[in-house]
Design a protein around this motif. Sequence first.
Motif, PDB file in Angstrom:
ATOM      1  N   SER A 115      30.463 -25.966  18.081  1.00 14.85           N
ATOM      2  CA  SER A 115      29.496 -24.847  18.751  1.00 14.85           C
ATOM      3  C   SER A 115      28.923 -24.264  17.497  1.00 14.85           C
ATOM      4  CB  SER A 115      30.025 -23.921  19.588  1.00 14.85           C
ATOM      5  OG  SER A 115      31.145 -22.999  18.578  1.00 14.85           O
ATOM      6  N   TYR A 117      31.264 -12.501  13.455  1.00 19.37           N
ATOM      7  CA  TYR A 117      30.555 -13.232  14.463  1.00 19.37           C
ATOM      8  C   TYR A 117      30.901 -14.681  14.510  1.00 19.37           C
ATOM      9  CZ  TYR A 117      26.985 -15.116  17.575  1.00 19.37           C
ATOM     10  OH  TYR A 117      26.424 -15.895  18.687  1.00 19.37           O
ATOM     11  N   GLU A 146      32.945 -16.510  13.003  1.00 18.11           N
ATOM     12  CA  GLU A 146      34.470 -16.737  12.851  1.00 18.11           C
ATOM     13  C   GLU A 146      35.063 -16.689  14.354  1.00 18.11           C
ATOM     14  OE1 GLU A 146      36.215 -13.870  10.583  1.00 18.11           O
ATOM     15  OE2 GLU A 146      36.385 -15.197   8.890  1.00 18.11           O
ATOM     16  N   GLU A 147      34.516 -15.611  15.267  1.00 16.91           N
ATOM     17  CA  GLU A 147      34.915 -15.414  16.637  1.00 16.91           C
ATOM     18  C   GLU A 147      34.304 -16.512  17.612  1.00 16.91           C
ATOM     19  OE1 GLU A 147      33.498 -12.009  19.966  1.00 16.91           O
ATOM     20  OE2 GLU A 147      34.097 -11.232  18.126  1.00 16.91           O
ATOM     21  N   MET A 148      33.097 -16.944  17.219  1.00 15.72           N
ATOM     22  CA  MET A 148      32.262 -18.041  17.909  1.00 15.72           C
ATOM     23  C   MET A 148      33.207 -19.404  17.763  1.00 15.72           C
ATOM     24  SD  MET A 148      29.882 -17.013  19.707  1.00 15.72           S
ATOM     25  CE  MET A 148      29.266 -18.485  20.192  1.00 15.72           C
ATOM     26  N   LEU A 202      36.457 -19.619  17.008  1.00 13.48           N
ATOM     27  CA  LEU A 202      37.811 -19.582  17.664  1.00 13.48           C
ATOM     28  C   LEU A 202      37.342 -19.564  19.226  1.00 13.48           C
ATOM     29  CD1 LEU A 202      39.434 -16.500  15.872  1.00 13.48           C
ATOM     30  CD2 LEU A 202      40.066 -18.787  15.444  1.00 13.48           C
ATOM     31  N   LYS A 203      36.613 -19.062  19.744  1.00 14.19           N
ATOM     32  CA  LYS A 203      36.207 -19.187  21.213  1.00 14.19           C
ATOM     33  C   LYS A 203      35.990 -20.709  21.634  1.00 14.19           C
ATOM     34  CE  LYS A 203      35.444 -14.254  22.179  1.00 14.19           C
ATOM     35  NZ  LYS A 203      34.315 -13.486  22.632  1.00 14.19           N
ATOM     36  N   LEU A 204      34.760 -21.174  20.814  1.00 14.50           N
ATOM     37  CA  LEU A 204      34.100 -22.284  21.449  1.00 14.50           C
ATOM     38  C   LEU A 204      34.232 -23.787  20.504  1.00 14.50           C
ATOM     39  CD1 LEU A 204      30.652 -20.478  22.091  1.00 14.50           C
ATOM     40  CD2 LEU A 204      32.434 -20.876  23.734  1.00 14.50           C
TER      41      LEU A 204
END
Length: 72
Positions: free
Chosen positions: A18, A6, A8-10, A12-14
Amino acid sequence: MKAKEYFEEMLLKLGEDSLRDYELVMILLGTGTKTKTVEQLAKSVLEIIQKNSNSNLKEELLKIHGVGESKT
Protein backbone atom coordinates in the motif's frame (compact mmCIF):
# COMPACT_ATOMS: atom_id res chain seq x y z
CA MET A 1 0.70 13.02 13.26
CA LYS A 2 4.22 12.94 11.87
CA ALA A 3 4.77 11.48 8.41
CA LYS A 4 6.82 8.59 9.81
CA GLU A 5 4.02 7.64 12.21
CA TYR A 6 1.39 7.93 9.49
CA PHE A 7 3.28 5.63 7.12
CA GLU A 8 4.08 3.17 9.90
CA GLU A 9 0.36 2.99 10.66
CA MET A 10 -0.47 2.50 6.98
CA LEU A 11 2.16 -0.24 6.76
CA LEU A 12 0.67 -2.09 9.72
CA LYS A 13 -2.93 -1.70 8.55
CA LEU A 14 -2.59 -2.23 4.81
CA GLY A 15 0.80 -3.88 4.26
CA GLU A 16 3.88 -2.82 2.33
CA ASP A 17 2.11 -2.99 -1.04
CA SER A 18 0.00 0.00 0.00
CA LEU A 19 3.04 2.28 0.24
CA ARG A 20 5.34 3.71 -2.39
CA ASP A 21 9.01 2.78 -2.22
CA TYR A 22 10.06 6.20 -0.95
CA GLU A 23 7.44 5.98 1.81
CA LEU A 24 8.96 2.71 3.01
CA VAL A 25 12.40 4.35 2.97
CA MET A 26 10.94 7.26 4.97
CA ILE A 27 9.98 4.80 7.71
CA LEU A 28 13.52 3.45 7.79
CA LEU A 29 15.16 6.88 7.84
CA GLY A 30 12.84 8.30 10.45
CA THR A 31 13.88 11.94 10.15
CA GLY A 32 15.20 14.42 7.66
CA THR A 33 17.74 17.16 8.21
CA LYS A 34 17.51 20.89 8.80
CA THR A 35 17.55 21.45 5.04
CA LYS A 36 15.81 18.31 3.71
CA THR A 37 12.54 16.70 4.72
CA VAL A 38 12.51 12.97 5.31
CA GLU A 39 10.56 12.65 2.04
CA GLN A 40 13.27 14.50 0.08
CA LEU A 41 15.96 12.41 1.75
CA ALA A 42 14.11 9.16 0.99
CA LYS A 43 13.73 10.11 -2.67
CA SER A 44 17.47 10.90 -2.86
CA VAL A 45 18.29 7.51 -1.34
CA LEU A 46 16.07 5.70 -3.85
CA GLU A 47 17.62 7.60 -6.74
CA ILE A 48 21.10 6.53 -5.64
CA ILE A 49 19.98 2.91 -5.19
CA GLN A 50 18.47 2.83 -8.69
CA LYS A 51 21.57 4.33 -10.33
CA ASN A 52 24.38 2.41 -8.62
CA SER A 53 25.72 -1.09 -8.51
CA ASN A 54 26.03 -2.92 -5.22
CA SER A 55 29.80 -2.51 -5.22
CA ASN A 56 29.76 1.20 -4.41
CA LEU A 57 26.25 1.70 -3.05
CA LYS A 58 27.22 2.40 0.55
CA GLU A 59 29.81 4.98 -0.47
CA GLU A 60 27.31 6.75 -2.72
CA LEU A 61 24.63 6.78 0.00
CA LEU A 62 27.09 8.27 2.48
CA LYS A 63 27.53 11.25 0.12
CA ILE A 64 23.92 12.30 0.83
CA HIS A 65 23.79 14.90 3.59
CA GLY A 66 21.74 13.36 6.39
CA VAL A 67 22.64 9.75 5.66
CA GLY A 68 25.37 8.53 7.95
CA GLU A 69 26.76 5.15 8.91
CA SER A 70 23.78 4.35 11.13
CA LYS A 71 21.30 4.86 8.27
CA THR A 72 23.24 2.90 5.67
